[in-house]
Structures are given as C-alpha cells and as structure tokens.
Design a protein around this motif. Structure first.
Motif, PDB file in Angstrom:
ATOM      1  N   ALA A 160       0.845  -1.189   0.000  1.00 31.73           N
ATOM      2  CA  ALA A 160       0.000   0.000   0.000  1.00 31.73           C
ATOM      3  C   ALA A 160       0.883   1.243   0.000  1.00 31.73           C
ATOM      4  CB  ALA A 160      -0.923   0.018   1.225  1.00 31.73           C
ATOM      5  N   ILE A 161       0.530   2.210  -0.842  1.00 31.81           N
ATOM      6  CA  ILE A 161       1.330   3.431  -0.997  1.00 31.81           C
ATOM      7  C   ILE A 161       0.437   4.650  -0.855  1.00 31.81           C
ATOM      8  CG2 ILE A 161       2.786   4.780  -2.576  1.00 31.81           C
ATOM      9  CD1 ILE A 161       3.570   2.145  -3.944  1.00 31.81           C
ATOM     10  N   GLY A 162       0.913   5.644  -0.099  1.00 33.21           N
ATOM     11  CA  GLY A 162       0.201   6.907   0.034  1.00 33.21           C
ATOM     12  C   GLY A 162       1.120   8.062  -0.319  1.00 33.21           C
ATOM     13  N   SER A 163       0.619   9.038  -1.091  1.00 29.85           N
ATOM     14  CA  SER A 163       1.451  10.161  -1.509  1.00 29.85           C
ATOM     15  C   SER A 163       0.596  11.359  -1.853  1.00 29.85           C
ATOM     16  CB  SER A 163       2.309   9.769  -2.716  1.00 29.85           C
ATOM     17  OG  SER A 163       1.506   9.247  -3.763  1.00 29.85           O
ATOM     18  N   SER A 164       1.256  12.525  -1.922  1.00 34.65           N
ATOM     19  CA  SER A 164       0.562  13.771  -2.269  1.00 34.65           C
ATOM     20  C   SER A 164       1.480  14.604  -3.153  1.00 34.65           C
ATOM     21  CB  SER A 164       0.139  14.517  -0.995  1.00 34.65           C
ATOM     22  OG  SER A 164      -0.668  15.629  -1.314  1.00 34.65           O
ATOM     23  N   THR A 165       1.794  15.833  -2.743  1.00 33.49           N
ATOM     24  CA  THR A 165       2.623  16.717  -3.562  1.00 33.49           C
ATOM     25  C   THR A 165       3.959  16.063  -3.914  1.00 33.49           C
ATOM     26  OG1 THR A 165       1.643  18.601  -2.423  1.00 33.49           O
ATOM     27  CG2 THR A 165       3.630  19.014  -3.702  1.00 33.49           C
ATOM     28  N   GLY A 166       4.262  16.005  -5.192  1.00 26.89           N
ATOM     29  CA  GLY A 166       5.470  15.335  -5.652  1.00 26.89           C
ATOM     30  C   GLY A 166       5.301  13.847  -5.835  1.00 26.89           C
ATOM     31  N   GLY A 167       4.118  13.352  -5.512  1.00 31.74           N
ATOM     32  CA  GLY A 167       3.895  11.909  -5.539  1.00 31.74           C
ATOM     33  C   GLY A 167       3.871  11.300  -6.916  1.00 31.74           C
ATOM     34  N   VAL A 168       3.419  12.054  -7.909  1.00 29.00           N
ATOM     35  CA  VAL A 168       3.383  11.501  -9.270  1.00 29.00           C
ATOM     36  C   VAL A 168       4.787  11.117  -9.717  1.00 29.00           C
ATOM     37  CG1 VAL A 168       2.929  12.057 -11.684  1.00 29.00           C
ATOM     38  CG2 VAL A 168       1.258  12.679  -9.942  1.00 29.00           C
ATOM     39  N   VAL A 169       5.740  12.010  -9.496  1.00 22.96           N
ATOM     40  CA  VAL A 169       7.124  11.706  -9.852  1.00 22.96           C
ATOM     41  C   VAL A 169       7.668  10.571  -8.987  1.00 22.96           C
ATOM     42  CG1 VAL A 169       9.473  12.632  -9.901  1.00 22.96           C
ATOM     43  CG2 VAL A 169       7.569  14.035 -10.705  1.00 22.96           C
ATOM     44  N   ALA A 170       7.316  10.570  -7.703  1.00 23.16           N
ATOM     45  CA  ALA A 170       7.811   9.525  -6.802  1.00 23.16           C
ATOM     46  C   ALA A 170       7.291   8.144  -7.195  1.00 23.16           C
ATOM     47  CB  ALA A 170       7.410   9.858  -5.361  1.00 23.16           C
TER      48      ALA A 170
END
Length: 349
Positions: free
Chosen positions: A163-173
C-alpha cells in the motif's frame, strides 16, 4: 521574521494576472514582484526579479507553457505552480507538467472568474507557500525508459499486499517505484492526492511503462498479483475481505485528514484486515494524511517504509509518520523499489 516569498505570475490574460496578484499580494508573507504575458517576457523577468515561485499557464501566445516549463526545469529549475484551465481536464497536459517537475497544478476557472477564484484562493495560496519551501528536482529524462528485467522467477511471496500513500510530488515519486515492480508483485493499492479526472491519465501513463498492470480502481474488484490499483480522485479506496479474497471498496464519504481520497482511510482498512501481511509506504506530500493509518499498520505487524527528507519534494507526510513512530525504515526514493524486491524475495536479492 518570516522571509517574503517573491512570486512571478505568467498568464496572457490581464484579468487573471490582476486576480492572482490581488489574491497573493493580500498575504503578509508574499509579494508579487512582477507579471508576464508570455514565455519571453517571463524569461526576462525571472532574470530580473529572481522569484521564489512562478505561477504559469499552459496556454500562452508564442511558446506554450509546457515547452517553457521544460526549458525552465532544464536550465533554471525553480518551484512552479501551474494554474490553467487545461489542468482541469486530466489530460496528457497535466501528466506532462507533473513529469516535468511542476510543484502543483490548480484548475483555472473558465467563467465567473472573480467568484470562482474566491473559492479556490486559499488553495492557491497554500500551494504557492508550500512551493516556496519545497524541493525542485531536475527532470529525470530516463524515468520512463524500459526498466531492466528484475530477475524474479518465483510467483509467490510471503507478503499479501503493498500500500502506498502520496501527495505533492507523488506523481514523480510513484514513477520511481511502479515501473520497477515485478509482474509477480503482490497487489499494490495507491492513494495519491489528485483531483477527479486525473487518475485515469496517470494510470494509463504508468501502465504503458510497467511490467505490472496499472489501473484506476473500481469498486468491488478482486485484488490480483501483478496489478496496481489507484484510488479515483474523488473517492476513498479501502481494501476489504470477502472470505479469503481481498477486494477494493470505493466510498464517497466526507473528507478524512483533510482529503478525499485519504491515505489514512486506505491504510486503516489494511490495518483492520485479519491475517494480512502487508507493506505500507508513505511518500512525499504536504500535511499528515496517512501517518495515523501507517502507525496502525505497523502496530498490527505490517512492514512500514517512509521516504527520506532529502528526496521528498515536501517532507510533510513522511515526517509526520516518522515523528509518531509509524515508519520502520526511512529510505531515499531511489532505493524503495530495491527494498521491495528484497522484502518480497529475500533469496533473490
């Protein structure tokens, strides 16, 4: 005393430049040092004013905003907040902007401008303020080159889910993780903070360059090996059990931790699954969504990973998770896919 954030606004509409100037100049810690009507004008004013943040439209006379953005991020990387009507459509334009390293995107209203901008003014201010302190990454032109075969031969692993959670900058990450995954990877579920309409384009882009199958999550799907499911931009994603089978559950509830979809909702649902051995990963992003959910996962036996500060565009969500003891291992972004391989197939390291 807080340093003033210097902002350059680039938009070919005089009305939009006026509205954005009023919104941003009203903040005590912000100063609009100049406005530009096209790329050439912006280039000269970047040299003259050395702004901390640039707001940029995609549609401009002469050189379009995306072409200008690519030049900026190649020659003079700086925090850019894209404010454009095209970003509302979830098209390839938005994906391209994010891949080029734009800090955030804001959908520009196309009618009722004054009233609509009043509604989104707080969002614009918060994103510009965060951009001023965020990290700017140079363009990774190899991000979507075909990745080498990972050498994984066996189809099974002791882990049931990632499971992965991300926000700002997450698309690149996320682009630094998903294309490296083996086709034998456990099912992957992702909550990335994005507006409605964007996730389908992101999933399609990732799917074209990955060995796993990447898709926007639908309700009541059976989770399968070698698949990645990304939460839609306007619904919470959870994982539930139906007998021995794990399935997706989408819901249109209230925001949780300030977001819908919420990383906390996803992580908490996994923490509550019985007999599920999972890996939880929290990536770059503003705020603290996902911290409590990741802690719950760790307390129930999951392996947890947080992106480190040096490689995070905004070290908000991973920091909040680390501060409460939710993160077991802190890793630079570029090592997370290697760690996943080592965890899932330790004998094939």
């Amino acid at each position: 005393m807080t340093e003033t954030i210097k902002i350059l606004i680039c938009d070919d509409s005089a009305l939009i430049r006026s509205i954005l100037t009023a919104i941003l100049s009203a903040e005590a810690d912000m100063e609009v040092v100049g406005t530009a009507i096209h790329a050439k004008d912006a280039r000269e004013k970047i040299k003259k004013f050395n702004p901390d943040v640039l707001t940029l439209d995609i549609e401009m006379p002469g050189m379009d905003g995306l072409s200008f953005l690519e030049k900026i991020m190649t020659l003079r990387p700086m925090p850019v907040v894209m404010i454009s009507s095209l970003t509302q459509k979830g098209t390839a334009s938005t994906m391209k902007a994010m891949e080029l390293g734009v800090f955030e995107v804001v959908g520009k209203p196309t009618h009722g401008l004054k009233e609509k901008f009043d509604i989104i003014s707080d969002d614009i201010v918060s994103k510009v303020r965060a951009a001023a302190t965020g990290k700017v990454s140079p363009i990774n032109r190899d991000a979507f080159l075909d990745k080498p075969e990972d050498g994984i031969k066996q189809t099974s692993t002791e882990f049931d889910l990632i499971a992965i959670g991300s926000s700002t900058g997450g698309v690149v990450a996320i682009k630094e993780i998903i294309p490296y995954l083996s086709k034998y990877s456990p099912p992957v579920v992702i909550t990335q903070h994005m507006p409605p309409g964007y996730i389908e384009s992101l999933a399609k882009r990732l799917n074209e360059h990955s060995k796993v199958t990447v898709k926007e999550a639908e309700d009541n799907e059976t989770l399968q090996t070698g698949y990645v499911y990304i939460a839609p931009g306007d619904q919470h994603l959870e994982v539930i059990r139906s007998g021995a089978i794990m399935k997706t559950k989408l819901s249109d509830g209230e925001t949780v931790s300030g977001h819908k979809p919420s990383v906390d909702v996803l992580f908490n649902s996994i923490a509550n699954l019985s007999l599920c051995k999972a890996i939880g990963i929290i990536l770059t992003g503003m705020g603290k969504d996902g911290a409590q959910g990741l802690l719950s996962m760790r307390e129930r036996g999951s392996k947890t990973i947080g992106q480190d500060e040096a490689t995070s565009v905004v070290y908000g969500m991973p920091k909040a998770a680390s501060e409460i003891g939710a993160v077991e291992d802190v890793l630079p972004l570029q090592k997370i896919h290697t760690e996943l391989k080592a965890l899932c197939w330790p004998e094939q390291r």
